[in-house]
Design an enzyme around this catalytic site. Structure first.
Site, PDB file in Angstrom:
ATOM      1  N   GLU A 409      24.569   5.979  18.129  1.00  0.00           N
ATOM      2  CA  GLU A 409      23.103   5.958  18.263  1.00  0.00           C
ATOM      3  C   GLU A 409      22.626   4.601  18.794  1.00  0.00           C
ATOM      4  OE1 GLU A 409      21.659   8.654  18.167  1.00  0.00           O
ATOM      5  OE2 GLU A 409      23.108   9.875  17.083  1.00  0.00           O
ATOM      6  N   HIS A 540      21.801  22.353  18.683  1.00  0.00           N
ATOM      7  CA  HIS A 540      21.320  22.213  20.061  1.00  0.00           C
ATOM      8  C   HIS A 540      20.788  23.489  20.676  1.00  0.00           C
ATOM      9  CE1 HIS A 540      23.790  18.842  19.118  1.00  0.00           C
ATOM     10  NE2 HIS A 540      23.248  18.180  20.115  1.00  0.00           N
TER      11      HIS A 540
HETATM   12 ZN   LIG Z   1      24.012  10.770  21.481  1.00  0.00          ZN
END
Ligand SMILES: [Zn+2]
Length: 1022
Positions: A409, A540
């Site tokens: 991240e 997703h």
């Molecule tokens: Zn990522």
């Protein structure tokens, strides 16, 4: 646990980007056409002075609304978020319209970069949609995300996910994070794993199937209004560079090529892990199949996408420690905040930009108390596009996997920071895969044993030069990086095919499982149906985040790693490289500078240029080479180990491996078997209707292939379903099972099998091509026999026997035919019997005769082989007097016809050549000479058929009509186009009449050398 890489980063990243591309506060400029043609400078001014300041402000507000919802799921926040999106979409349209109206014809020849800005800003995506549909899409997406984020299951086996609120005690209610995830990772209780696996799908995908179908329609509509074929093409546009002539299809081909390159490595890992699981779960049904897929619930991950949690029982050297440093992290009192600071320090040590103050103030780095607020836990990195606000949202656990996610991240935020001063449309990765690769690339250094040791996470006693430990370490990396590849690839292959219409809503789930079986080699532990939507159980899908980026990232991060290691001056094996190693001196900083240079480009240039930059000109392509190089020692280890264990890499594409499911196995078998049998029958047909050496070879090959298949499937079946399972099958299933347990000729070893088939082909050929010369002095020597005198069985010899009343002629033909056929194959036949019996014995029969009688035997009704023999004998005894009467009568008639020189004994047997048939099997030809009332009309209609010019076609049509008149099925079109109904000219064929099933459900044919006579008319019907 979250798939760390999934980084919902895109969630916002995408939204904000799209918005940014579109955003222009209302009313700043009326979209009127200008009088004077705009210049590139005009466009530049417009972007920097008008568009950008306002877009940044608006986007920051919009991202903030999204952040609020994601960190506090309430109906109010959801409404605010949707309202904000709609506002932005509206402005975006104005911008695009304005740019289209005013900057369409600008001469950008001197400034390709500005043209890129223009081209990106005129794309609207979802914002193309009319207000009502745009709003509907937002609602549908929010509903799916909401289902996913708030789903709960009950820990108690037997409580359905839909009953959690009513029937599950509070303390047994589990959310994905952390409850379900932890159990899936750590539990080895198979029934519990199965329950959780199914419940999660019941709680998520199953509830969003209809929304998803609607979502697809709306997404496609928006994409098409931008000029894309469908939304899949829009998603792939991040990889497409028309100026470099790198088009949509180039990317699709390149990704497939890379997958093919990696597949052998994945198959080795899959085979080894399957074996480890068989040892771990000896009684689980789906695992008994040595070439089966792996049941999806056993891989330590809800989606079987990364298998790192299996290393405790599967690592190469179980006596040596694994590389999991989680216990050390716990022992050292790591905190979420501390993990982020360590990562920040690592970035800084390479000379990269540190996280700004606001990052630490506003990020959500651990999960808030669910009693306080619900959040979307999926880890994500956020760019607010105002060059000040960058955040991470992550429900960080204190464990190694999360430590790596932290770096992942942070890699996103580092990218945001590096390119923050570019034009808004360029503030994204060179392509989507790049963005995912940054943090992972650095984590490849962090994960090396030497680096972990430097952090104090590995005990001092851990010897980083121990090759066993290194194998354990690389294996653990393979479970993370290699296991992921097919999943990373198929997620979007599947969605591309949904968007392009190849997959329809009514096949969503079955197709999903086909892709999982094909690429991942996994199967469902419980039966699935089209009421399920298992793809929707993955973040997703409801969140509308493309996934190919992760596949791309997993490839290019090894390219980046290799390039940075080289830049740092590292020269050893790639998997040991830690770019921050102090022994490299300033090397780490040099590598960091190279990375920064690449990141600063954002998406302002084609990604090929970015690859060229980071590899310092080595390549402009994605390349799986560095990944394979990194895992080379592991691939060698796996290959060797699998050979030792006699494991066969690869798997049968079975989608359902649930306990109950023999039927599903059978369905799979039927699909595979029809293809194999079609090929086999076709080759055989080709040979029999055109006897040539080439066709014979092809037939033998197809036949061997078919036998190998039969053998493999039978073994597979017996491996999966043991004796106890068979007892639980119903009667029909058990019949199928028993039939498939018998291999027939395929029970022979390949060599014997091939000999047998060759013997049969030879005998068939001898028989089918046999000729007798009409000239009795010549007999079988065809070289000497004039062509016109060469007699074939059909039609010549048959005709003569039917009509001739010359005993010498008939005797000659009778004798010569036997010399031309049977006598020549005598030796072959003896070998044939030996091999046939060998196969029969291997199948558990006494001999081939018993095999041939098997279809008459019904053990379930206690009707045995002996019963059948007895019954046939009885039938014969019963019929014998009638036959004897007929025999006696004909004998007398034949004596009348031929005199007592030919029929010497009125009580004796009848000479075989006088019965009008080569084998004395049917005496119809004698009708005219033997009927009781001579002179009365005969029933033999042959003469009439000839007179009326009946041909084969008419005979078959007449027969068909007889069948259809009874309400039976007419012959299909394929029958008439493919059958061989008369003897062809110019090639040798097997005339013996036969009916063919090609096992593909449509091809059925007959092969017959039909003549217009009554006998053949009967055969036609038969
Ligand atoms: Zn990522």
């Amino acid at each position: 646990m979250i798939f760390r890489i999934l980084l919902g980063s895109f969630l916002v990243f995408a939204l904000s980007l799209v918005h940014a591309e579109r955003a222009l506060p209302q009313g700043i400029r009326s979209p009127a056409k200008r009088e004077v043609r705009a210049t590139a400078q005009d466009f530049f001014d417009y972007i920097h002075k008008d568009y950008q300041p306002r877009a940044e402000k608006l986007t920051a507000e919009d991202v903030e609304a999204s952040w609020k919802f994601n960190t506090n799921i309430t109906a109010h926040n959801e409404q605010e978020m949707i309202a904000s999106s709609e506002k932005v979409a509206k402005f975006d349209k104005e911008i695009a319209t304005y740019i289209r109206a005013n900057f369409k014809d600008v001469d950008f020849s001197a400034n390709a970069t500005l043209k890129r800005v223009r081209d990106k800003l005129v794309l609207l995506g979802d914002a193309n949609l009319p207000d009502a549909e745009f709003s509907e899409l937002q609602t549908v997406e929010a509903r799916m995300k909401n289902i996913y984020s708030t789903a709960k299951v009950c820990k108690t086996i037997g409580v359905h996910a839909d009953d959690v609120e009513d029937k599950c005690p509070k303390e047994h209610q589990l959310e994905l994070e952390p409850g379900i995830t932890q159990l899936i990772q750590n539990s080895r209780d198979e029934p519990l794993l199965k329950h959780l696996w199914k419940s999660w799908r019941d709680a998520t995908g199953r509830h969003m199937k209809h929304d998803y179908a609607r979502y697809v329609v709306l997404k496609n509509k928006g994409a098409q209004m931008d000029g894309y074929a469908d939304n899949g093409a829009a998603w792939r546009s991040t990889y497409v560079e028309p100026d470099l002539e790198y088009l949509d299809q180039n990317f699709i081909d390149e990704a497939e090529g890379i997958w093919q390159q990696l597949k052998p490595l994945y198959e080795q890992l899959h085979a080894y892990v399957r074996h480890s699981l068989q040892t771990q779960y000896p009684t689980v049904r789906g695992l008994r199949n040595p070439k089966g897929p792996i049941p999806a619930h056993l891989l330590g991950n809800m989606w079987a996408q990364q298998w790192s949690n299996l290393q405790d029982f599967s690592r190469p050297h179980p006596d040596k420690p694994s590389l999991d440093v989680t216990p050390a992290m716990v022992e050292k009192n790591y905190t979420a905040n501390g993990m982020f600071h360590m990562s920040d320090d690592f970035f800084a040590s390479l000379g990269l930009i540190r996280m700004p103050g606001k990052f630490w103030d506003h990020s959500m780095l651990s999960k808030p108390d669910p009693k306080e607020r619900l959040v979307v836990c999926h880890a994500s990195a956020w760019d607010f596009y105002n060059r000040e606000d960058f955040r991470i949202k992550q429900c960080t656990d204190i464990r190694m996997k999360d430590f790596i996610t932290v770096h992942h991240e942070m890699g996103h935020v580092e990218y945001y920071l590096q390119y923050k001063d570019l034009e808004i449309p360029f503030r994204r990765g060179a392509n989507d895969g790049f963005h995912e690769a940054v943090g992972d690339t650095l984590a490849l250094s962090v994960q090396t044993p030497s680096h972990l040791k430097s952090l104090g996470l590995l005990a001092d006693s851990f010897n980083i030069n121990d090759s066993d430990l290194e194998e354990n370490s690389l294996y653990s990396m393979a479970l993370e990086k290699i296991a992921f590849l097919p999943f990373g690839y198929l997620m979007d292959k599947y969605r591309y095919d949904i968007f392009n219409g190849k997959i329809k809503p009514e096949n969503y789930n079955s197709k999903w499982w086909e892709y999982l079986a094909e690429y991942q080699g996994i199967c469902a532990p419980v039966p699935r149906s089209e009421d399920d939507f298992d793809a929707g159980a993955k973040f997703h899908v409801p969140s509308s985040v493309p996934y190919m980026r992760y596949f791309v990232s997993f490839i290019i991060q090894f390219q980046f790693h290799e390039a940075m290691c080289k830049e740092a001056g590292y020269t050893g094996p790639l998997h040991r490289c830690d770019i921050s190693d102090p022994s490299l001196g300033e090397g780490g900083k040099r590598a960091g500078a190279l990375l920064a240079k690449t990141l600063k480009m954002g998406s302002s240039q084609p990604w090929q240029n970015a690859i060229e930059t980071i590899t310092k000109g080595k390549t402009r392509k994605m390349d799986a080479g560095p990944l394979l190089e990194f895992f080379k020692p592991m691939q060698e280890w796996l290959t060797k180990k699998n050979q030792e264990l006699k494991l066969i890499p690869g798997w049968h594409k079975i989608t359902d491996c649930s306990a109950e499911n023999f039927t599903s196995w059978l369905t799979q078998y039927n699909t595979e078997a029809s293809a194999v049998m079609f090929a086999d029958v076709t080759a055989s047909w080709n040979y029999q209707t055109n006897i040539t050496d080439a066709n014979e070879a092809a037939m033998l090959a197809a036949s061997a292939n078919s036998a190998a298949f039969t053998q493999a499937k039978s073994h597979e079946m017996e491996a999966i379903f043991n004796a106890t399972d068979v007892l639980q099958l119903n009667k029909t299933e058990r019949r199928v099972f028993e039939k498939l347990s018998k291999l027939g000729d395929a029970a022979l070893e390949a060599g014997d099998f091939n000999s047998l088939k060759t013997l049969i082909a030879n005998m068939e050929k001898t028989y089918s091509t046999a000729k007798v010369c009409k000239d009795r002095g010549i007999r079988l020597d065809m070289a000497k026999c004039p062509e016109k005198h060469q007699l074939e069985l059909e039609p010549h010899i048959k005709d003569i026997l039917d009509k001739s009343r010359d005993p010498e002629e008939m005797k000659y033909l009778w004798h010569a035919w036997r010399d031309a056929t049977g006598k020549k194959m005598r030796k072959d036949y003896i070998s044939y019997i030996g091999l046939k019996n060998k196969a029969a014995v291997a199948d558990g029969y006494k001999d081939t005769a018993e095999v041939w009688r098997a279809p008459y035997v019904e053990p379930s009704y206690n009707y045995t082989d002996a019963n059948f023999l007895e019954e046939v004998d009885k039938l014969w005894v019963q019929m014998k007097p009638l036959y004897q009467d007929l025999h006696a009568y004909i004998r007398v008639k034949l004596r009348d016809l031929y005199g007592d020189k030919v029929i010497t004994n009125l009580n004796g047997p009848i000479p075989a050549h006088l019965l009008s048939n080569m084998w004395a099997q049917s005496w119809l030809g004698l009708l005219g000479d033997t009927q009781p009332f001579r002179g009365k009309p005969q029933l033999d209609v042959s003469t009439e058929m000839v007179a009326q010019k009946w041909d084969a076609d008419k005979m078959f049509k007449t027969s068909e009509k007889f069948f259809t008149d009874l309400g039976l099925i007419a012959m299909p079109q394929e029958f008439w186009s493919k059958s061989m109904l008369t003897k062809p000219e110019g090639r040798e064929v097997v005339c013996h009449a036969s009916a063919w099933d090609f096992y593909n459900g449509k091809d059925f044919t007959i092969k017959q050398c039909t003549s217009p006579n009554m006998q053949d008319l009967f055969t036609v019907h038969q």
